[in-house]
Write a protein that holds these residues in place. Sequence first.
Motif, PDB file in Angstrom:
ATOM      1  N   PRO A   1       0.801  -1.236   0.000  1.00 31.04           N
ATOM      2  CA  PRO A   1       0.000   0.000   0.000  1.00 31.04           C
ATOM      3  C   PRO A   1       0.829   1.278   0.000  1.00 31.04           C
ATOM      4  N   THR A   2       2.115   1.199   0.335  1.00 33.55           N
ATOM      5  CA  THR A   2       2.948   2.414   0.308  1.00 33.55           C
ATOM      6  C   THR A   2       3.141   2.923  -1.113  1.00 33.55           C
ATOM      7  N   ARG A   3       2.832   2.109  -2.104  1.00 34.73           N
ATOM      8  CA  ARG A   3       2.978   2.525  -3.500  1.00 34.73           C
ATOM      9  C   ARG A   3       1.828   3.416  -3.945  1.00 34.73           C
ATOM     10  N   TYR A   4       0.710   3.382  -3.229  1.00 36.18           N
ATOM     11  CA  TYR A   4      -0.438   4.180  -3.656  1.00 36.18           C
ATOM     12  C   TYR A   4      -1.090   4.970  -2.530  1.00 36.18           C
ATOM     13  N   ARG A   5      -0.567   4.860  -1.297  1.00 35.60           N
ATOM     14  CA  ARG A   5      -1.105   5.644  -0.186  1.00 35.60           C
ATOM     15  C   ARG A   5       0.028   6.434   0.456  1.00 35.60           C
ATOM     16  N   THR A   6      -0.292   7.618   0.932  1.00 33.95           N
ATOM     17  CA  THR A   6       0.721   8.467   1.552  1.00 33.95           C
ATOM     18  C   THR A   6       0.707   8.304   3.073  1.00 33.95           C
ATOM     19  N   ASP A   7       1.809   8.688   3.706  1.00 36.25           N
ATOM     20  CA  ASP A   7       1.884   8.652   5.163  1.00 36.25           C
ATOM     21  C   ASP A   7       0.855   9.595   5.781  1.00 36.25           C
ATOM     22  N   ASP A   8       0.652  10.754   5.141  1.00 40.69           N
ATOM     23  CA  ASP A   8      -0.324  11.718   5.662  1.00 40.69           C
ATOM     24  C   ASP A   8      -1.731  11.126   5.668  1.00 40.69           C
ATOM     25  N   MET A   9      -2.051  10.400   4.631  1.00 42.71           N
ATOM     26  CA  MET A   9      -3.372   9.773   4.553  1.00 42.71           C
ATOM     27  C   MET A   9      -3.528   8.707   5.635  1.00 42.71           C
ATOM     28  N   ASP A  10      -2.492   7.896   5.809  1.00 43.00           N
ATOM     29  CA  ASP A  10      -2.541   6.875   6.855  1.00 43.00           C
ATOM     30  C   ASP A  10      -2.700   7.512   8.233  1.00 43.00           C
ATOM     31  N   ASP A  11      -1.956   8.579   8.472  1.00 41.98           N
ATOM     32  CA  ASP A  11      -2.035   9.251   9.777  1.00 41.98           C
ATOM     33  C   ASP A  11      -3.431   9.817  10.024  1.00 41.98           C
ATOM     34  N   LYS A  12      -4.020  10.412   8.988  1.00 40.22           N
ATOM     35  CA  LYS A  12      -5.348  11.011   9.124  1.00 40.22           C
ATOM     36  C   LYS A  12      -6.373   9.955   9.508  1.00 40.22           C
ATOM     37  N   TRP A  13      -6.320   8.802   8.868  1.00 39.93           N
ATOM     38  CA  TRP A  13      -7.310   7.764   9.139  1.00 39.93           C
ATOM     39  C   TRP A  13      -7.035   7.011  10.436  1.00 39.93           C
ATOM     40  N   GLU A  14      -5.773   6.944  10.830  1.00 42.93           N
ATOM     41  CA  GLU A  14      -5.476   6.301  12.117  1.00 42.93           C
ATOM     42  C   GLU A  14      -6.065   7.099  13.275  1.00 42.93           C
ATOM     43  N   LYS A  15      -6.185   8.394  13.101  1.00 39.73           N
ATOM     44  CA  LYS A  15      -6.811   9.222  14.141  1.00 39.73           C
ATOM     45  C   LYS A  15      -8.309   8.954  14.239  1.00 39.73           C
ATOM     46  N   ARG A  16      -8.866   8.314  13.235  1.00 40.67           N
ATOM     47  CA  ARG A  16     -10.289   7.983  13.226  1.00 40.67           C
ATOM     48  C   ARG A  16     -10.537   6.526  13.620  1.00 40.67           C
ATOM     49  N   ASP A  17      -9.519   5.867  14.135  1.00 42.51           N
ATOM     50  CA  ASP A  17      -9.587   4.452  14.479  1.00 42.51           C
ATOM     51  C   ASP A  17     -10.903   4.130  15.196  1.00 42.51           C
ATOM     52  N   PRO A  18     -11.687   3.185  14.673  1.00 41.70           N
ATOM     53  CA  PRO A  18     -12.991   2.889  15.278  1.00 41.70           C
ATOM     54  C   PRO A  18     -12.902   2.353  16.699  1.00 41.70           C
ATOM     55  N   LEU A  19     -11.827   1.636  17.024  1.00 43.80           N
ATOM     56  CA  LEU A  19     -11.685   1.117  18.383  1.00 43.80           C
ATOM     57  C   LEU A  19     -11.383   2.237  19.370  1.00 43.80           C
ATOM     58  N   VAL A  20     -10.506   3.159  18.974  1.00 38.87           N
ATOM     59  CA  VAL A  20     -10.156   4.278  19.855  1.00 38.87           C
ATOM     60  C   VAL A  20     -11.384   5.136  20.118  1.00 38.87           C
ATOM     61  N   ARG A  21     -12.121   5.420  19.077  1.00 33.72           N
ATOM     62  CA  ARG A  21     -13.309   6.268  19.173  1.00 33.72           C
ATOM     63  C   ARG A  21     -14.358   5.652  20.105  1.00 33.72           C
ATOM     64  N   PHE A  22     -14.638   4.380  19.893  1.00 33.60           N
ATOM     65  CA  PHE A  22     -15.672   3.723  20.697  1.00 33.60           C
ATOM     66  C   PHE A  22     -15.193   3.486  22.133  1.00 33.60           C
ATOM     67  N   ARG A  23     -13.894   3.225  22.277  1.00 30.65           N
ATOM     68  CA  ARG A  23     -13.327   3.049  23.614  1.00 30.65           C
ATOM     69  C   ARG A  23     -13.523   4.305  24.456  1.00 30.65           C
ATOM     70  N   LYS A  24     -13.264   5.462  23.862  1.00 32.61           N
ATOM     71  CA  LYS A  24     -13.441   6.728  24.585  1.00 32.61           C
ATOM     72  C   LYS A  24     -14.893   6.917  24.999  1.00 32.61           C
ATOM     73  N   TYR A  25     -15.796   6.546  24.104  1.00 33.47           N
ATOM     74  CA  TYR A  25     -17.224   6.681  24.405  1.00 33.47           C
ATOM     75  C   TYR A  25     -17.626   5.800  25.585  1.00 33.47           C
ATOM     76  N   LEU A  26     -17.182   4.552  25.561  1.00 30.03           N
ATOM     77  CA  LEU A  26     -17.541   3.618  26.628  1.00 30.03           C
ATOM     78  C   LEU A  26     -16.887   3.992  27.951  1.00 30.03           C
ATOM     79  N   GLU A  27     -15.658   4.475  27.886  1.00 30.11           N
ATOM     80  CA  GLU A  27     -14.991   4.906  29.113  1.00 30.11           C
ATOM     81  C   GLU A  27     -15.743   6.073  29.745  1.00 30.11           C
TER      82      GLU A  27
END
Length: 365
Positions: A275-301
Amino acid sequence: MTRVSFKNPLEGIEEKFEMIQILDEDGQIVDEDNVPDLSDDDLVELMRRMVYTRVLDQRSIALNRQGRLGFYAPTAGQEASQLGSHFAMEKEDFLLPAYRDVPQLIFHGLPLYQAFLFSRGHYHGNQMPEDVNAVSPQIIIGAQITQAAGVAYGFKHNGKKNVALTYTGDGGASQGDFYEGVNFAGAYKAPAIFVVQNNQFAISVPVEKQSAAETIAQKAAAAGVPGYLVDGMDVLAVYKVVKEARDRAVNGEGPTLIETMTYRYGPHTMAGDDPTRYRTDDMDDKWEKRDPLVRFRKYLEGKDLWSEEKENEIVETAKEEIKEAIKKADKQDKQKVTDLISIMYDELPQNLEEQMEEYKEKESK
């Protein structure tokens, strides 16, 4: 005579497909009116499934690299889309997964060791238990869409209050089977739910190069079917939309097309995709901040329903169950050519009878 206006009819159509979101990236509710009616136990179970699936993904990648699994498509990043949608299903509903949708199949009832055998190409991995209403993950891109339309029509024809739910990726939405299946279901008001998990790249081609449409959801309009665009990293939003679609379907109101905007953190498959051939580090970083587990974990906590201790327990349980499942898969009898020939027909045609005898002789040595 009234003059015909040739104003572009597509103008403004995207505004009708606004992104549905309930939980933001910080785990805060942003749409109180649409928070789904889930109990605290339901919320915890949803998180348990997502954590379990993330561990399963990590271990499956490691097993693949060790040569202990065959074909594998990583799932990290798509847990909210996959498990939030499946959580809206009933046991008697029919699941038609794509090859990345093994987690839903497991939670629908497929034993984990059989999921590992599926990855290895063993026929037993494709044999659904009698109480599991599902087919094996579809390898052909988009073929499950027409199959889901047929299963859904069968439910309607037989008066069953159930739905057929199927998945494809953004690449699958470019296939002819996609249009044919959605159109058929719409024409016959078949109780089908089509989930398109838009992870931005299909295998490697950006979604904007696959279609001139701004959203995949808007393609539903051509078939006279409701289409919805959902934040696929928000498990509450995904569940809510699929639950509403299921309610409509069993009430005789026909199918729904749902586009979940999501992201796969790993490669398309473990078969050499980079995937490094067609995706950028910036794009990966942006979507990692939207991680569904992190988001839902914060809600449940925030609701005092989750803790690090609880999550660690689930992680350890998942690791142990995965270890036992791979051991069981290892004990399965090795697949033989004669096995495959014998389960293809009730009565073998002459050419296969000849091949059967030939391979019996080879396998006896």
